[in-house]
Write a protein that holds these residues in place. Structure first.
Motif, PDB file in Angstrom:
ATOM      1  N   ASN A 135       0.833  -1.209   0.000  1.00 16.45           N
ATOM      2  CA  ASN A 135       0.000   0.000   0.000  1.00 16.45           C
ATOM      3  C   ASN A 135       0.865   1.255   0.000  1.00 16.45           C
ATOM      4  N   THR A 136       1.951   1.235   0.764  1.00 20.68           N
ATOM      5  CA  THR A 136       2.874   2.375   0.790  1.00 20.68           C
ATOM      6  C   THR A 136       3.477   2.592  -0.592  1.00 20.68           C
ATOM      7  N   PHE A 137       3.903   1.505  -1.224  1.00 19.68           N
ATOM      8  CA  PHE A 137       4.475   1.587  -2.571  1.00 19.68           C
ATOM      9  C   PHE A 137       3.449   2.148  -3.554  1.00 19.68           C
ATOM     10  N   GLU A 138       2.224   1.632  -3.498  1.00 23.67           N
ATOM     11  CA  GLU A 138       1.152   2.093  -4.391  1.00 23.67           C
ATOM     12  C   GLU A 138       0.899   3.588  -4.192  1.00 23.67           C
ATOM     13  N   THR A 139       0.826   4.034  -2.947  1.00 24.15           N
ATOM     14  CA  THR A 139       0.600   5.453  -2.648  1.00 24.15           C
ATOM     15  C   THR A 139       1.728   6.320  -3.195  1.00 24.15           C
ATOM     16  N   LEU A 140       2.932   5.809  -3.140  1.00 26.34           N
ATOM     17  CA  LEU A 140       4.093   6.549  -3.624  1.00 26.34           C
ATOM     18  C   LEU A 140       4.131   6.657  -5.146  1.00 26.34           C
ATOM     19  N   VAL A 141       3.878   5.550  -5.840  1.00 29.19           N
ATOM     20  CA  VAL A 141       4.067   5.550  -7.298  1.00 29.19           C
ATOM     21  C   VAL A 141       2.808   5.866  -8.107  1.00 29.19           C
ATOM     22  N   ALA A 142       1.621   5.709  -7.535  1.00 24.04           N
ATOM     23  CA  ALA A 142       0.380   5.947  -8.290  1.00 24.04           C
ATOM     24  C   ALA A 142       0.318   7.346  -8.898  1.00 24.04           C
ATOM     25  N   PRO A 143       0.686   8.418  -8.172  1.00 20.74           N
ATOM     26  CA  PRO A 143       0.658   9.742  -8.806  1.00 20.74           C
ATOM     27  C   PRO A 143       1.637   9.852  -9.986  1.00 20.74           C
ATOM     28  N   MET A 144       2.763   9.167  -9.901  1.00 24.34           N
ATOM     29  CA  MET A 144       3.727   9.187 -11.008  1.00 24.34           C
ATOM     30  C   MET A 144       3.146   8.505 -12.240  1.00 24.34           C
ATOM     31  N   TYR A 145       2.484   7.380 -12.038  1.00 28.90           N
ATOM     32  CA  TYR A 145       1.864   6.661 -13.148  1.00 28.90           C
ATOM     33  C   TYR A 145       0.744   7.501 -13.772  1.00 28.90           C
ATOM     34  N   LYS A 146      -0.010   8.197 -12.923  1.00 31.77           N
ATOM     35  CA  LYS A 146      -1.091   9.054 -13.434  1.00 31.77           C
ATOM     36  C   LYS A 146      -0.514  10.187 -14.279  1.00 31.77           C
ATOM     37  N   THR A 147       0.580  10.785 -13.827  1.00 26.31           N
ATOM     38  CA  THR A 147       1.226  11.849 -14.591  1.00 26.31           C
ATOM     39  C   THR A 147       1.729  11.325 -15.929  1.00 26.31           C
ATOM     40  N   ILE A 148       2.329  10.155 -15.918  1.00 22.38           N
ATOM     41  CA  ILE A 148       2.810   9.546 -17.173  1.00 22.38           C
ATOM     42  C   ILE A 148       1.652   9.334 -18.132  1.00 22.38           C
ATOM     43  N   GLN A 149       0.534   8.817 -17.610  1.00 20.75           N
ATOM     44  CA  GLN A 149      -0.643   8.572 -18.445  1.00 20.75           C
ATOM     45  C   GLN A 149      -1.194   9.878 -19.025  1.00 20.75           C
ATOM     46  N   GLU A 150      -1.271  10.915 -18.206  1.00 16.55           N
ATOM     47  CA  GLU A 150      -1.767  12.211 -18.686  1.00 16.55           C
ATOM     48  C   GLU A 150      -0.815  12.818 -19.720  1.00 16.55           C
ATOM     49  N   ASN A 151       0.487  12.723 -19.490  1.00 17.45           N
ATOM     50  CA  ASN A 151       1.472  13.246 -20.449  1.00 17.45           C
ATOM     51  C   ASN A 151       1.406  12.508 -21.781  1.00 17.45           C
ATOM     52  N   THR A 152       1.205  11.204 -21.719  1.00 19.82           N
ATOM     53  CA  THR A 152       1.087  10.413 -22.942  1.00 19.82           C
ATOM     54  C   THR A 152      -0.146  10.829 -23.733  1.00 19.82           C
ATOM     55  N   LYS A 153      -1.253  11.030 -23.028  1.00 13.10           N
ATOM     56  CA  LYS A 153      -2.491  11.464 -23.677  1.00 13.10           C
ATOM     57  C   LYS A 153      -2.313  12.852 -24.318  1.00 13.10           C
ATOM     58  N   GLN A 154      -1.666  13.775 -23.585  1.00 14.39           N
ATOM     59  CA  GLN A 154      -1.431  15.110 -24.113  1.00 14.39           C
ATOM     60  C   GLN A 154      -0.494  15.057 -25.328  1.00 14.39           C
ATOM     61  N   SER A 155       0.504  14.218 -25.276  1.00 16.14           N
ATOM     62  CA  SER A 155       1.434  14.074 -26.396  1.00 16.14           C
ATOM     63  C   SER A 155       0.710  13.573 -27.645  1.00 16.14           C
TER      64      SER A 155
END
Length: 189
Positions: A135-155
């Motif tokens: 859960n700690t790992f998920e909380t740490l990396v989930a925002p990074m994955y969301k940013t990557i997904q949003e950047n990919t969509k914008q690209s």
């Protein structure tokens, strides 16, 4: 965080304790749509229905075993890919990083064409973090994955705009003489 710094008290197990490995399927008879068909090189085409609609890790079965993909949207997995179903919550990103850390080429079963089997995948040994650590790992990396997904969509959107506008500028269908000054004004708003 987990792969090289496993705690001694974590349970020893195999990848099959965390996931169920599933075979991708042929997509050629499917109608075009908006769900991506994923192969080891990425998106192959879009089809009218997904094969799976939950978080998953895709592992090439043949060809390029190192191209492991993490997916968190409905998709169709091509027949040269495995996709995975998670047996526990908050483990997909951990599984993705674990599998990516492995030298899959050296584990392959093929001679002329590298091949991966469910037996090889299921038998990978690992130390399994407890739920709190996951859960700690998920909380740490989930925002990074969301940013990557949003950047990919914008690209992708920017690429579509580029491909739409550039031909019109080149054919002089659009007047591009004041684009720089208009763009400069827009960037300060």
């Amino acid at each position: 965080m987990f792969i090289t710094n496993a705690k001694p008290e974590w349970q020893k197990g195999s990848l099959s304790d965390l996931i169920t490995v599933k075979y991708g399927k042929d997509h050629k008879k499917l109608a075009d749509g908006h769900y991506p068909v994923l192969g080891s090189g990425g998106i192959m085409r879009y089809v009218d229905r997904p094969l799976y609609n939950k978080e998953s890790v895709l592992i090439p079965r043949m060809g390029t075993p190192g191209n492991v993909l993490y997916v968190n949207e409905p998709f169709w997995s091509g027949d040269i890919m495995f996709y995975t179903e998670m047996k526990r919550n908050n483990i997909a990103k951990f599984v993705f990083h674990f599998v990516r850390s492995k030298d899959l080429v050296s584990l392959n079963n093929g001679s002329a064409v590298p091949s991966m089997t469910t037996q090889i995948m299921n038998g990978m040994e690992l130390s399994i973090p407890d739920d709190q650590q996951l859960n700690t790992f998920e909380t740490l990396v989930a925002p990074m994955y969301k940013t990557i997904q949003e950047n990919t969509k914008q690209s992708k959107n920017l690429a579509i705009m580029h491909d739409t506008i550039l031909p019109k500028l080149m054919s002089e269908e659009l007047d591009g003489t004041n684009i720089k000054s208009k763009a400069a004004k827009l960037s300060f708003k």
